[in-house]
Scaffold this motif. Structure first.
Motif, PDB file in Angstrom:
ATOM      1  N   ARG A   8       1.247  -1.312   0.004  1.00 55.38           N
ATOM      2  CA  ARG A   8       0.020  -0.288  -0.054  1.00 55.38           C
ATOM      3  C   ARG A   8       1.161   1.204   0.045  1.00 55.38           C
ATOM      4  O   ARG A   8       0.998   2.177  -0.982  1.00 55.38           O
ATOM      5  N   ARG A   9       1.694   1.063   0.722  1.00 57.67           N
ATOM      6  CA  ARG A   9       3.150   2.455   0.628  1.00 57.67           C
ATOM      7  C   ARG A   9       3.850   2.378  -0.331  1.00 57.67           C
ATOM      8  O   ARG A   9       4.814   1.940  -0.204  1.00 57.67           O
ATOM      9  N   VAL A  10       3.461   3.436  -0.610  1.00 57.58           N
ATOM     10  CA  VAL A  10       4.630   4.558  -2.075  1.00 57.58           C
ATOM     11  C   VAL A  10       5.819   3.953  -1.178  1.00 57.58           C
ATOM     12  O   VAL A  10       7.626   3.271  -1.935  1.00 57.58           O
ATOM     13  N   GLU A  11       6.137   4.271  -0.083  1.00 57.90           N
ATOM     14  CA  GLU A  11       8.084   4.072   0.473  1.00 57.90           C
ATOM     15  C   GLU A  11       8.356   2.305   0.710  1.00 57.90           C
ATOM     16  O   GLU A  11       9.007   2.723  -0.163  1.00 57.90           O
ATOM     17  N   GLU A  12       6.915   1.934   0.653  1.00 56.08           N
ATOM     18  CA  GLU A  12       7.388   0.158   1.191  1.00 56.08           C
ATOM     19  C   GLU A  12       7.777  -0.403  -0.253  1.00 56.08           C
ATOM     20  O   GLU A  12       8.774  -1.370  -0.351  1.00 56.08           O
ATOM     21  N   ARG A  13       6.741   0.438  -1.076  1.00 57.86           N
ATOM     22  CA  ARG A  13       7.173  -0.420  -2.927  1.00 57.86           C
ATOM     23  C   ARG A  13       8.713   0.441  -3.238  1.00 57.86           C
ATOM     24  O   ARG A  13       8.863  -0.514  -4.150  1.00 57.86           O
ATOM     25  N   LEU A  14       9.706   0.946  -2.582  1.00 58.51           N
ATOM     26  CA  LEU A  14      10.015   2.064  -3.257  1.00 58.51           C
ATOM     27  C   LEU A  14      11.790   0.797  -2.636  1.00 58.51           C
ATOM     28  O   LEU A  14      12.801   0.694  -3.679  1.00 58.51           O
TER      29      LEU A  14
END
Length: 206
Positions: free
Chosen positions: A128-134
């Motif tokens: 869900r979080r963009v930070e985690e995807r990055l």
């Protein structure tokens, strides 16, 4: 542009050497695809992607040295291959592959690696979080292609902020902001050639 293996014998190759012409594509060039065969990367990195009807690019993965890619390995109507660095490719026809058990096994092994990579990219898109995807994407790039240096694991090609944004489903502005945050925290560094070095894979743990 065509070259012979002898003319660039300083370049490493994971497959047995053979007398086969090498095709050079420069960084940013779109690589022509044909259903009658497959490309194998001799040197460099190729990005494969598809597009939505809206024109939005969807990342499918990367092909590095010894990896095969091409239309024969996909059912997608829109399928594009782009050189992320200067790349040298070798062309194999389907007849060659189908008539050589050793070559067919090499294609199978390559396809298996690509499948695992694509599944990992698909799993990343579910966070869900963009930070985690990055964070997960950088970890995947580190594992797949990172080269050890004194500072950390350096990615061998330059990934633009837009390329990263397309990979994780966000905007270039967001990627620029998050990479800046990672730099300030010492998790990554970016050298004068704009290559990312991953110093610490524990990126975001808010």
């Amino acid at each position: 542009m065509l070259l012979t293996p002898q003319s660039i014998d300083r370049f490493p190759c994971e497959e047995p050497r053979e007398e086969r012409r090498l095709h050079l594509y420069h960084r940013g060039e779109i690589i022509p695809l044909d259903e009658g065969g497959l490309w194998q990367v001799y040197r460099g990195l190729v990005q494969v992607s598809t597009s939505h009807a809206t024109g939005e690019e969807v990342l499918l993965g990367w092909a590095g040295p010894a990896t095969f890619f091409g239309l024969w390995l996909t059912r997608l109507e829109l399928y594009e291959a782009k050189a992320l660095s200067d790349v040298y490719l070798r062309w194999f026809t389907l007849n060659e592959i189908q008539s050589s058990p050793a070559l067919a096994q090499t294609v199978l092994d390559s396809t298996t690696r690509r499948l695992r990579q694509t599944e990992a990219i698909l799993a990343i898109s579910g966070y869900r979080r963009v930070e985690e995807r990055l964070s997960r994407l950088l970890g995947l790039l580190e594992a797949d292609m990172g080269r050890a240096t004194a500072a950390g694991m350096r990615l061998p090609v330059r990934f633009t902020h837009q390329t990263i944004a397309n990979a994780i489903g966000t905007t270039r502005v967001t990627v620029t902001r998050l990479l800046g945050k990672l730099q300030r925290s010492g998790c990554i560094s970016i050298d004068r050639d704009r290559h990312i070095t991953i110093n610490n894979n524990q990126f975001f743990r808010d």
